[in-house]
Design a protein around this motif. Structure first.
Motif, PDB file in Angstrom:
ATOM      1  N   GLU A   8      -8.712   8.367  -0.977  1.00  0.00           N
ATOM      2  CA  GLU A   8      -8.781   9.406   0.046  1.00  0.00           C
ATOM      3  C   GLU A   8      -7.409  10.029   0.316  1.00  0.00           C
ATOM      4  O   GLU A   8      -7.315  11.154   0.768  1.00  0.00           O
ATOM      5  CB  GLU A   8      -9.355   8.825   1.340  1.00  0.00           C
ATOM      6  N   GLU A  51       0.846  -1.197   0.000  1.00  0.00           N
ATOM      7  CA  GLU A  51       0.000   0.000   0.000  1.00  0.00           C
ATOM      8  C   GLU A  51       0.875   1.238   0.000  1.00  0.00           C
ATOM      9  O   GLU A  51       1.829   1.341   0.774  1.00  0.00           O
ATOM     10  CB  GLU A  51      -0.932   0.026   1.201  1.00  0.00           C
ATOM     11  N   TYR A  64      -8.306   2.553  -4.795  1.00  0.00           N
ATOM     12  CA  TYR A  64      -9.417   1.895  -4.107  1.00  0.00           C
ATOM     13  C   TYR A  64     -10.008   2.815  -3.035  1.00  0.00           C
ATOM     14  O   TYR A  64      -9.432   3.813  -2.639  1.00  0.00           O
ATOM     15  CB  TYR A  64      -8.939   0.596  -3.462  1.00  0.00           C
ATOM     16  N   HIS A  65     -11.173   2.417  -2.566  1.00  0.00           N
ATOM     17  CA  HIS A  65     -11.809   3.052  -1.413  1.00  0.00           C
ATOM     18  C   HIS A  65     -12.040   1.937  -0.393  1.00  0.00           C
ATOM     19  O   HIS A  65     -12.549   0.871  -0.747  1.00  0.00           O
ATOM     20  CB  HIS A  65     -13.134   3.701  -1.802  1.00  0.00           C
ATOM     21  N   PRO A  66     -11.673   2.159   0.868  1.00  0.00           N
ATOM     22  CA  PRO A  66     -11.770   1.082   1.866  1.00  0.00           C
ATOM     23  C   PRO A  66     -13.196   0.570   2.116  1.00  0.00           C
ATOM     24  O   PRO A  66     -13.370  -0.558   2.578  1.00  0.00           O
ATOM     25  CB  PRO A  66     -11.175   1.699   3.130  1.00  0.00           C
ATOM     26  N   SER A  76      -5.207   4.457  -1.569  1.00  0.00           N
ATOM     27  CA  SER A  76      -6.559   4.899  -1.252  1.00  0.00           C
ATOM     28  C   SER A  76      -6.854   6.210  -1.979  1.00  0.00           C
ATOM     29  O   SER A  76      -6.029   7.123  -1.979  1.00  0.00           O
ATOM     30  CB  SER A  76      -6.699   5.102   0.256  1.00  0.00           C
TER      31      SER A  76
END
Length: 150
Positions: A65, A11, A33-35, A63
């Motif tokens: 975000e 990550e 991705y989004h968690p 992420s």
């Protein structure tokens, strides 16, 4: 390559790490991705398997975000989004699951063959990217349908 964590699905924690990775690796695959998105977790499972099989390519995720700048620059609007890089240049993208059978239960081999078409992994019996046929260059389509909008 082992020192650069090839063979591990890592990550990226900060945006600078994304830039460093994509510009320093010959071939890499980054999953935006989004968690909280179920389909992103499904994609993670498949990429984790492929990471071990294709040691020469660096696999990582970031992420959305934590990567707002790159999400905007790469025009990521639907998740999961898998962006393929060769020598720092985007060569392909897989957005959502449409190209993977448009089902949550697609097999890893489908993703594997699709990534092979990009040339970021060496899959036997998969045609390399941008083959000229009768004067026309093949190109991939990055459209998608009912996946998670971000």
């Amino acid at each position: 390559m082992k020192e650069k964590q090839h063979g591990l699905y890592t990550e990226i924690e900060i945006e600078k790490g994304f830039l460093d990775l994509t510009t320093q690796e010959e071939r890499c695959i980054i999953h935006f991705y989004h968690p909280d998105f179920r389909r992103c977790a499904i994609m993670d499972t498949h990429l984790q398997k492929l990471t071990k099989k294709y040691f020469e390519t660096k696999f990582a995720k970031i992420s959305v975000e934590k990567a707002k700048y790159f999400v905007e620059k790469l025009k990521i609007r639907i998740l999961p989004a898998v962006i393929c890089f060769k020598n720092g240049i985007v060569v392909d993208r897989i957005v959502g699951f449409e190209e993977l059978g448009n089902t949550d239960s697609f097999q890893t081999e489908i993703l594997e063959r699709r990534l092979g078409k990009s040339g970021v992994i060496d899959v036997p019996d998969v045609r390399p990217p941008n083959k000229t046929v009768f004067g026309f260059t093949s190109k991939t389509d990055d459209s998608s349908s009912d996946d998670d909008d971000y």
